[in-house]
Structures are given as structure tokens and as C-alpha cells.
Scaffold this motif. Structure first.
Motif, short mmCIF file in Angstrom:
data_model
loop_
_atom_site.label_atom_id
_atom_site.label_comp_id
_atom_site.label_asym_id
_atom_site.label_seq_id
_atom_site.Cartn_x
_atom_site.Cartn_y
_atom_site.Cartn_z
N LEU A 172 11.97 -0.65 1.69
CA LEU A 172 11.22 -0.25 0.61
C LEU A 172 11.82 1.20 0.16
O LEU A 172 11.54 1.64 -0.88
N LYS A 173 12.97 1.76 0.84
CA LYS A 173 13.53 2.91 0.55
C LYS A 173 12.69 4.11 0.15
O LYS A 173 12.82 5.08 -0.68
N LEU A 174 11.56 4.20 0.86
CA LEU A 174 10.86 5.43 0.72
C LEU A 174 11.53 6.70 1.46
O LEU A 174 12.24 6.55 2.41
N SER A 175 11.62 7.81 0.73
CA SER A 175 12.12 8.99 1.21
C SER A 175 11.32 10.01 1.99
O SER A 175 12.02 10.85 2.82
N ASP A 176 10.07 10.10 1.35
CA ASP A 176 9.09 11.10 2.32
C ASP A 176 8.50 10.27 3.27
O ASP A 176 7.29 10.25 3.38
N VAL A 177 9.53 10.46 4.37
CA VAL A 177 8.97 9.87 5.66
C VAL A 177 9.06 10.68 6.86
O VAL A 177 10.30 11.10 6.87
N LEU B 291 0.82 -1.06 0.05
CA LEU B 291 -0.04 0.10 -0.12
C LEU B 291 0.86 1.21 -0.07
O LEU B 291 0.27 2.36 -0.38
N LEU B 292 2.07 1.14 0.41
CA LEU B 292 2.81 2.41 0.72
C LEU B 292 3.45 2.92 -0.53
O LEU B 292 3.69 2.06 -1.50
N GLY B 293 3.80 4.32 -0.61
CA GLY B 293 4.46 4.54 -1.59
C GLY B 293 3.50 5.81 -2.46
O GLY B 293 4.49 6.65 -3.37
N GLN B 294 2.29 5.81 -2.37
CA GLN B 294 1.70 6.77 -3.22
C GLN B 294 1.70 8.13 -2.59
O GLN B 294 1.66 9.13 -3.15
N ARG B 295 1.77 8.09 -1.10
CA ARG B 295 1.74 9.46 -0.38
C ARG B 295 2.90 9.67 0.41
O ARG B 295 3.34 8.61 0.80
N PRO B 296 3.17 10.61 1.00
CA PRO B 296 4.11 10.68 2.25
C PRO B 296 3.62 9.99 3.30
O PRO B 296 2.58 9.56 3.44
N LEU B 297 4.54 9.64 4.14
CA LEU B 297 4.24 8.78 5.19
C LEU B 297 4.65 9.41 6.67
O LEU B 297 5.87 9.75 6.80
N ASP B 298 3.70 9.27 7.58
CA ASP B 298 4.12 9.61 8.92
C ASP B 298 3.83 8.17 9.64
O ASP B 298 3.13 7.47 9.63
N ILE B 299 5.12 7.79 10.24
CA ILE B 299 5.00 6.58 10.84
C ILE B 299 5.51 6.76 12.74
O ILE B 299 6.21 7.68 12.77
N LEU B 300 4.52 6.57 13.33
CA LEU B 300 4.65 6.70 14.82
C LEU B 300 5.36 5.44 15.52
O LEU B 300 5.09 4.23 15.19
N SER C 294 -2.96 14.22 5.76
CA SER C 294 -2.86 14.12 4.21
C SER C 294 -1.99 13.11 3.64
O SER C 294 -1.69 12.61 2.59
N HIS C 295 -0.99 12.48 4.64
CA HIS C 295 0.03 11.47 4.55
C HIS C 295 -0.88 9.86 5.06
O HIS C 295 -1.85 10.08 5.50
N ASP C 296 0.06 8.91 4.32
CA ASP C 296 -0.26 7.72 4.88
C ASP C 296 0.18 7.54 6.46
O ASP C 296 1.24 8.27 6.68
N VAL C 297 -0.35 7.09 7.29
CA VAL C 297 0.18 7.06 8.89
C VAL C 297 0.06 5.41 9.28
O VAL C 297 -0.97 4.96 9.32
N VAL C 298 1.21 5.21 9.93
CA VAL C 298 1.35 3.94 10.52
C VAL C 298 1.71 3.97 11.89
O VAL C 298 2.35 4.69 12.35
N PHE C 299 0.78 3.18 12.55
CA PHE C 299 1.29 3.08 14.17
C PHE C 299 0.54 1.95 14.59
O PHE C 299 -0.15 1.15 14.01
N LEU C 300 1.02 1.69 15.87
CA LEU C 300 0.47 0.67 16.78
C LEU C 300 -0.60 1.17 17.72
O LEU C 300 -0.73 2.51 18.21
N TRP C 301 -1.60 0.30 17.87
CA TRP C 301 -2.86 0.79 18.81
C TRP C 301 -2.29 0.80 20.43
O TRP C 301 -2.46 1.50 21.02
N ASN C 302 -1.48 -0.26 20.58
CA ASN C 302 -0.80 -0.69 21.85
C ASN C 302 0.50 -1.18 21.49
O ASN C 302 0.81 -2.02 20.90
N GLY C 303 1.46 -0.57 22.49
CA GLY C 303 2.91 -0.96 22.40
C GLY C 303 2.95 -2.21 23.26
O GLY C 303 3.13 -1.99 24.29
N THR C 304 3.30 -3.37 22.85
CA THR C 304 3.44 -4.60 23.33
C THR C 304 4.47 -4.55 24.28
O THR C 304 4.60 -5.28 25.40
#
Length: 392
Positions: A114-119, A88-97, A138-148
Motif C-alpha cells: 500500500l506504500k503508506l508512509s505515515d506508519v 480502510l487504511l490511508g485516511q489517518r497515520p497508522l500504528d502497527i504492533l 488518534s491513529h489507526d491501530v493494527v494489532f493481534l489479540w493473540n500471537g499465534t
């Protein structure tokens, strides 16, 4: 709180407090698996029926919207997350938490592989949560609901707008079935059976919203997609994955086991019953922590404290005066002592986390066992403190 080297008299009935694979559901027996579809193809009518049952029971308990899809995929939650990232990634910038170790692993995936640069990495130390107000949707967002590995969870989904432009991709493996997930805020969610359901490992689950399906069918990443990650064929979603046609061969014994767990979940009230059991375990530990002279939650804010992966830190001044190396040895000795006494198995912290203890409080754990465990934590701390000659 008084300290004594005399061990308590009451032991937990079940000492399995591991954060994964987690305790089996109360009353579990291997005889519950006698109806497993063994020695048959998973693509047979009977095999597919079992897989479909696991899918449909999961959707019902979770309260998935009718237009969301749920499929069984390879390689546990890790496989499910990587499937989402690679597809799914690569179409938009990415925020990763990232506020614990697994969140950091996904950073490596998107930057190094994946070598995404706009992260944009939004990072917080163990015990804290990233500033959710700064996320750009406006970015894709990757996050955990709970940090194990940190015991820190997002308090709710209010920070996620309904009119977001990017996709929200959520690793919820230690949250789903124990916390209320607002599905309208989630586009992709992943988990495995081995956490709150107490199922077996190696099987992952991916949940897709209509927005995620639209992305899959309209966007082709620049990199090749490995077979076990492929969710589309000729630009269309492979619907069979969400109807019992798995990408690779599943263990039908594990499928039977998760069906058994889901039937048990239904018998205790479904999702609300599962959540209540987990929250009761957190409440028992919270009451004990309030009176403890040496233990506190790793999660700094009460509203972010996990009810599944309950992480404790040691705050006694004598302990904090030890070197970092000795602090790690101290916590490890506590965990080993409790294991030797058959009180608690596998409650040492994750290897990258601060020294302390990690107690699984998911729905398959009985609150009576949590309550029986807590005096033993005091005993173990006092015993190890004496060995290290820590000042009072």
C-alpha cells in the motif's frame, strides 16, 4: 523432576495439537455433515439459509452488539485482514504492533504494497509484548489479540480508549472463541474457522463496528480495491455480505462443518464454556512448567500467556549452550519423535520462532489429552538430550 528413557504408558486419545488447522471438536464425525447443502448454488434459498445460520450462530455465541456486522469472506484470516487493510487504511497515520511473524506480515502489506508512509512500527521480540501505553489512538491501530506463533496475547482491552479517533483493526484468529473480546474496543476484527472452532480452512470472517462502516462509506482509498476485498458499492456498504451473500463461492461442506462446531459450542455453554476449556488446558501446562527442569513459557509475563497457541522454550543450561543451529535441530527432533510415537502431531515451533514447542490448547482439545501429553514431553526431551550428549 526425574528423567527416564522409559516411555510413559498413557497416550493422548487425540494426538492433534496443531495450531491450524486445529483439532476437530470432541465427538466429530464426517457423518455430522450429511445435511450439507451440496450440489446446490450457495445463492439458492437453502444455500443462503446455511450461510445465514453460520453468521447468526457466530454472532450469538460471540455476544456481538446488535449494531455490529459479521460476514464470511474469502481466503481465511489472511484474506479478512488484507480486506480490512486495503479497504480502510490511508485516511489517518497508522500504528502497527508486531511481536511475532504474522504481525510482521501486515507491516509488509502496508509499507511495501500500500506504500503508506505515515506508519509507526511498534515491535517486540518473541515472548514480549509491545508497550501498549505508547500507542497513539488518534491513529489507526493494527494489532493481534493473540500471537499465534509466539504464544503472547494482550491481557485485556483496557489500554484501548473508548474515545479513540482512529480505528482499531484486530487480527484475532487464534483468540476469538477462546478469549473474552471487549467489542466496544474493537472496530474491525478478523478470524477463520480453522482455529478454536476446529473448522476447515480457506474461509475468513470479518466483524465491523458502526465506526468501521462509517469509514467504509465516507472514505475511498487512493489505490484500486480487488473484487474479493470490496465491501462497498457506490459508496454504500454491501449489506448482503453480512446476510449470507458471499463475495465469492464458499464451500458448503465447510459451512456445514462450522455450523456443527457452533452447535457443539452452544451445547457446552457457549463462549464461557469455550473459554473455560481453553484456560483449563493452559492451567494444566502451567502446573507442569512449574515443576519442569527444562521447559518454560516463551511468553515472559503470566498475564500475556496464550491459552490457545501455547509456546514453550527450552531453558536447560545444556541446551542453551548448543549452537543456534543445533538448538533448532534438537527441538525439531523432539517434535518428530513425538509424531513418530503418535503422541503429538505438528507441535514444532513456527519456522521463524525460537526453538521449542507449540501446543494448541484451544477449546476442541481435551484437557485429559494435554495431561497425557506432558510426561511424553519429558520423555522426548530426555531421549533427544541423550542423542545430542547434552550435559546434565
Amino acid at each position: 523432576m526425574s528423567e527416564s528413557l522409559t516411555p510413559p504408558t498413557i497416550k493422548p486419545q487425540n494426538p492433534n495439537f496443531s495450531s491450524g488447522p486445529c483439532a476437530k471438536r470432541p465427538g466429530w464425525s464426517v457423518t455430522n455433515l450429511q445435511n450439507a447443502c451440496l450440489g446446490r448454488s450457495h445463492r439458492s434459498e437453502d444455500g443462503k439459509a446455511k450461510l445465514t445460520e453460520a453468521i447468526e450462530r457466530s454472532k450469538k455465541i460471540l455476544g456481538l452488539p446488535a449494531d455490529y456486522r459479521l460476514g464470511i469472506v474469502p481466503a481465511s484470516d489472511t484474506g479478512a485482514v488484507e480486506m480490512a487493510l486495503w479497504s480502510l487504511l490511508g485516511q489517518r497515520p497508522l500504528d502497527i504492533l508486531a511481536w511475532e511473524s504474522f504481525g510482521q506480515e501486515w507491516v509488509k502489506d502496508v509499507v511495501d504494497e500500500l506504500k503508506l508512509s505515515d506508519v509507526r512500527l511498534m515491535k517486540a521480540p518473541y515472548g514480549s509484548l509491545t508497550n501498549l501505553e505508547e500507542v497513539d489512538f488518534s491513529h489507526d491501530v493494527v494489532f493481534l489479540w493473540n500471537g499465534t506463533t509466539s504464544g503472547v496475547r494482550v491481557p485485556n482491552g483496557d489500554w484501548i480508549p473508548d474515545d479513540r479517533q482512529g480505528l482499531t483493526i484486530c487480527d484475532a484468529t487464534s483468540a476469538v472463541f477462546a478469549m473474552d473480546i471487549p467489542w466496544e474496543k474493537i472496530d474491525v476484527l478478523t478470524y477463520s474457522w480453522q482455529k478454536v472452532l476446529g473448522g476447515e480452512a480457506q474461509h475468513g470472517v470479518v466483524v465491523l463496528s458502526p465506526r468501521a462502516v462509517e469509514r467504509l462509506e465516507s472514505y475511498q482509498p487512493a489505490w484500486p480495491i480487488p473484487k474479493i476485498f470490496r465491501l462497498t458499492q457506490k459508496g454504500k456498504l454491501i449489506e448482503g455480505v453480512f446476510k449470507g451473500d458471499t463475495i465469492n463461492t464458499p464451500s458448503m461442506l465447510c459451512v456445514e462443518d462450522v455450523i456443527d462446531a457452533l452447535v457443539w459450542a452452544e451445547s457446552i455453554g457457549g463462549l464461557s464454556g469455550l473459554i473455560s476449556r481453553s484456560e483449563a488446558n493452559l492451567a494444566a501446562i502451567s502446573k507442569w512448567v512449574e515443576q519442569s527442569s527444562w521447559a518454560d513459557f516463551l511468553a515472559e509475563k503470566p498475564e500475556t500467556r496464550s491459552c490457545t497457541s501455547i509456546c514453550l522454550k527450552i531453558v536447560d543450561a545444556g541446551f542453551t549452550s548448543l549452537s543456534t543451529e543445533d538448538q533448532a535441530k534438537f527441538a525439531k527432533k523432539m517434535a518428530k519423535l513425538l509424531e513418530k510415537q503418535q503422541i503429538a502431531y505438528d507441535i514444532a515451533p513456527y519456522r521463524a520462532a525460537p526453538p521449542g514447542l507449540r501446543i494448541w490448547g484451544g477449546a476442541t482439545v481435551e484437557t485429559a489429552d494435554i495431561e497425557a501429553l506432558l510426561p511424553w514431553l519429558d520423555w522426548a526431551y530426555t531421549s533427544v538430550k541423550a542423542e545430542f550428549a547434552v550435559a546434565a
